[in-house]
Design a protein around this motif. Structure first.
Motif, PDB file in Angstrom:
ATOM      1  N   GLU A  98     -11.433  22.608 -17.227  1.00  0.00           N
ATOM      2  CA  GLU A  98     -11.052  23.488 -16.758  1.00  0.00           C
ATOM      3  C   GLU A  98     -11.807  25.311 -16.727  1.00  0.00           C
ATOM      4  O   GLU A  98     -11.941  25.763 -15.269  1.00  0.00           O
ATOM      5  CB  GLU A  98      -9.842  23.684 -17.000  1.00  0.00           C
ATOM      6  N   GLY A  99     -12.863  25.652 -17.628  1.00  0.00           N
ATOM      7  CA  GLY A  99     -13.477  26.671 -17.795  1.00  0.00           C
ATOM      8  C   GLY A  99     -14.807  26.480 -16.620  1.00  0.00           C
ATOM      9  O   GLY A  99     -14.871  27.340 -15.608  1.00  0.00           O
ATOM     10  N   VAL A 106     -14.703  24.375 -13.796  1.00  0.00           N
ATOM     11  CA  VAL A 106     -14.083  24.244 -13.137  1.00  0.00           C
ATOM     12  C   VAL A 106     -13.834  25.743 -12.032  1.00  0.00           C
ATOM     13  O   VAL A 106     -14.513  26.414 -10.943  1.00  0.00           O
ATOM     14  CB  VAL A 106     -13.649  22.820 -12.639  1.00  0.00           C
ATOM     15  N   GLU A 107     -13.378  26.731 -13.312  1.00  0.00           N
ATOM     16  CA  GLU A 107     -12.967  27.840 -12.879  1.00  0.00           C
ATOM     17  C   GLU A 107     -14.436  28.696 -12.162  1.00  0.00           C
ATOM     18  O   GLU A 107     -13.919  29.241 -10.906  1.00  0.00           O
ATOM     19  CB  GLU A 107     -12.391  28.453 -13.858  1.00  0.00           C
ATOM     20  N   ALA A 108     -15.167  28.206 -13.297  1.00  0.00           N
ATOM     21  CA  ALA A 108     -16.605  29.285 -12.269  1.00  0.00           C
ATOM     22  C   ALA A 108     -17.177  28.930 -11.043  1.00  0.00           C
ATOM     23  O   ALA A 108     -18.032  29.029 -10.181  1.00  0.00           O
ATOM     24  CB  ALA A 108     -17.782  28.852 -13.893  1.00  0.00           C
ATOM     25  N   GLU A 147     -15.609  27.670  -8.969  1.00  0.00           N
ATOM     26  CA  GLU A 147     -14.777  28.415  -8.102  1.00  0.00           C
ATOM     27  C   GLU A 147     -14.634  29.493  -7.744  1.00  0.00           C
ATOM     28  O   GLU A 147     -15.230  30.215  -6.453  1.00  0.00           O
ATOM     29  CB  GLU A 147     -12.878  28.109  -8.794  1.00  0.00           C
ATOM     30  N   LEU A 148     -14.995  30.607  -8.743  1.00  0.00           N
ATOM     31  CA  LEU A 148     -15.026  31.705  -8.758  1.00  0.00           C
ATOM     32  C   LEU A 148     -16.792  31.831  -8.068  1.00  0.00           C
ATOM     33  O   LEU A 148     -16.808  33.066  -6.683  1.00  0.00           O
ATOM     34  CB  LEU A 148     -15.918  32.447  -9.921  1.00  0.00           C
ATOM     35  N   LYS A 182     -18.338  30.677  -5.661  1.00  0.00           N
ATOM     36  CA  LYS A 182     -17.458  29.252  -4.083  1.00  0.00           C
ATOM     37  C   LYS A 182     -18.228  28.604  -4.459  1.00  0.00           C
ATOM     38  O   LYS A 182     -18.849  28.066  -3.211  1.00  0.00           O
ATOM     39  CB  LYS A 182     -17.556  30.756  -3.166  1.00  0.00           C
ATOM     40  N   ILE A 187     -12.323  21.606  -5.488  1.00  0.00           N
ATOM     41  CA  ILE A 187     -11.648  22.343  -6.912  1.00  0.00           C
ATOM     42  C   ILE A 187     -10.714  21.498  -6.984  1.00  0.00           C
ATOM     43  O   ILE A 187     -10.341  21.511  -8.471  1.00  0.00           O
ATOM     44  CB  ILE A 187     -12.036  23.848  -6.723  1.00  0.00           C
ATOM     45  N   GLU A 188      -9.825  21.525  -6.550  1.00  0.00           N
ATOM     46  CA  GLU A 188      -8.192  20.880  -6.970  1.00  0.00           C
ATOM     47  C   GLU A 188      -8.346  19.444  -7.684  1.00  0.00           C
ATOM     48  O   GLU A 188      -7.809  19.765  -7.898  1.00  0.00           O
ATOM     49  CB  GLU A 188      -7.444  21.453  -5.435  1.00  0.00           C
ATOM     50  N   TYR A 222      -9.670  19.831 -10.554  1.00  0.00           N
ATOM     51  CA  TYR A 222      -8.312  20.224 -12.079  1.00  0.00           C
ATOM     52  C   TYR A 222      -7.481  18.709 -11.976  1.00  0.00           C
ATOM     53  O   TYR A 222      -6.823  19.186 -13.213  1.00  0.00           O
ATOM     54  CB  TYR A 222      -7.395  21.416 -11.329  1.00  0.00           C
TER      55      TYR A 222
END
Length: 85
Positions: free
Chosen positions: A44-45, A47-49, A51-52, A54, A61-62, A65
């Protein structure tokens, strides 16, 4: 599915693709619930990166997750059934 296609319709650069596959494999091979949750957090980290940065569209992204959540849920269920056997 094409080699560079992570999910149907989701093409990732090779570095992202390989790292996400490794993170999902870590979830799938976790030998305990704790290790599974740690592997989930790492995935998840990542994927969060993305996302941040872009690097992907919000719907992509969804999907990532959800894939991580589904993989984790399946592994935790398997570990629980192994423990009950």
């Amino acid at each position: 599915m094409r080699n560079d296609e992570f999910l149907p319709g989701l093409v990732l650069p090779p570095a992202y693709h390989g790292t996400l596959r490794k993170r999902l494999a870590e979830i799938g091979m976790a030998d305990s619930a704790g290790n599974c949750l740690i592997a989930q957090a790492r995935a998840e980290g990542l994927v969060e990166a993305l996302e941040l940065m872009k690097a992907l569209e919000p719907q992509q992204i969804e999907r990532l997750y959800l894939l991580i959540e589904d993989t984790t849920t399946a592994r935790l269920a398997a570990l629980q059934s192994d423990a009950g056997a």
